[in-house]
Design a protein around this motif. Structure first.
Motif, PDB file in Angstrom:
ATOM      1  N   THR A  57      40.768  30.335  38.527  1.00  0.00           N
ATOM      2  CA  THR A  57      41.402  29.435  37.036  1.00  0.00           C
ATOM      3  C   THR A  57      42.468  30.330  36.911  1.00  0.00           C
ATOM      4  N   SER A  58      44.031  29.195  36.699  1.00  0.00           N
ATOM      5  CA  SER A  58      44.858  29.824  36.751  1.00  0.00           C
ATOM      6  C   SER A  58      44.564  30.647  35.357  1.00  0.00           C
ATOM      7  N   GLY A  59      45.686  31.742  35.289  1.00  0.00           N
ATOM      8  CA  GLY A  59      45.478  32.907  33.866  1.00  0.00           C
ATOM      9  C   GLY A  59      44.111  33.727  34.159  1.00  0.00           C
ATOM     10  N   GLN A  60      43.715  33.563  34.401  1.00  0.00           N
ATOM     11  CA  GLN A  60      42.138  34.241  33.964  1.00  0.00           C
ATOM     12  C   GLN A  60      41.745  35.521  34.648  1.00  0.00           C
ATOM     13  N   SER A  61      41.660  35.977  33.943  1.00  0.00           N
ATOM     14  CA  SER A  61      41.198  38.159  34.103  1.00  0.00           C
ATOM     15  C   SER A  61      40.563  37.862  34.449  1.00  0.00           C
ATOM     16  N   MET A  62      40.066  39.258  35.962  1.00  0.00           N
ATOM     17  CA  MET A  62      39.185  39.262  36.854  1.00  0.00           C
ATOM     18  C   MET A  62      39.404  40.067  37.337  1.00  0.00           C
ATOM     19  N   SER A  63      38.194  40.234  37.929  1.00  0.00           N
ATOM     20  CA  SER A  63      38.164  42.125  38.680  1.00  0.00           C
ATOM     21  C   SER A  63      39.308  42.451  39.772  1.00  0.00           C
ATOM     22  N   LEU A  64      39.130  43.189  40.101  1.00  0.00           N
ATOM     23  CA  LEU A  64      40.668  43.741  41.195  1.00  0.00           C
ATOM     24  C   LEU A  64      40.455  43.702  42.556  1.00  0.00           C
ATOM     25  N   CYS A  65      40.838  42.789  43.013  1.00  0.00           N
ATOM     26  CA  CYS A  65      40.366  41.315  44.081  1.00  0.00           C
ATOM     27  C   CYS A  65      40.702  42.387  45.010  1.00  0.00           C
ATOM     28  N   ARG A  66      40.244  41.977  46.403  1.00  0.00           N
ATOM     29  CA  ARG A  66      40.744  42.729  47.289  1.00  0.00           C
ATOM     30  C   ARG A  66      41.948  41.557  47.693  1.00  0.00           C
TER      31      ARG A  66
END
Length: 76
Positions: A18-27
């Protein structure tokens, strides 16, 4: 800048972003509609108006704010 180890195998999971969401570092990011985005890197630095191609984008980021891109998925 810290770098993730190169992993040539398939991703373990895929999550809709979702635009602007924080997330775990992706690959990587899988993008359905090409366009631009603002990306937050692992070290917290911001890259604005980054062009993303439709398809696979091998970028490790912790936040994506959509500009003109759409249908973005994080690969872990």
């Amino acid at each position: 800048m810290a770098r993730l180890p190169v992993d040539s195998g398939p991703s373990g999971s895929i999550v809709k972003v979702t635009s602007g969401q924080s997330m775990s570092l992706c690959r990587a990011l899988l993008v359905g509609v090409a366009g631009t985005a603002t990306l937050i890197n692992e070290d917290g630095s911001t890259a604005s108006n980054v062009p993303l191609q439709a398809g696979y984008n091998p970028l490790s980021v912790s936040r994506v704010t959509f500009g003109s891109c759409d249908d973005v998925w994080a690969l872990y």
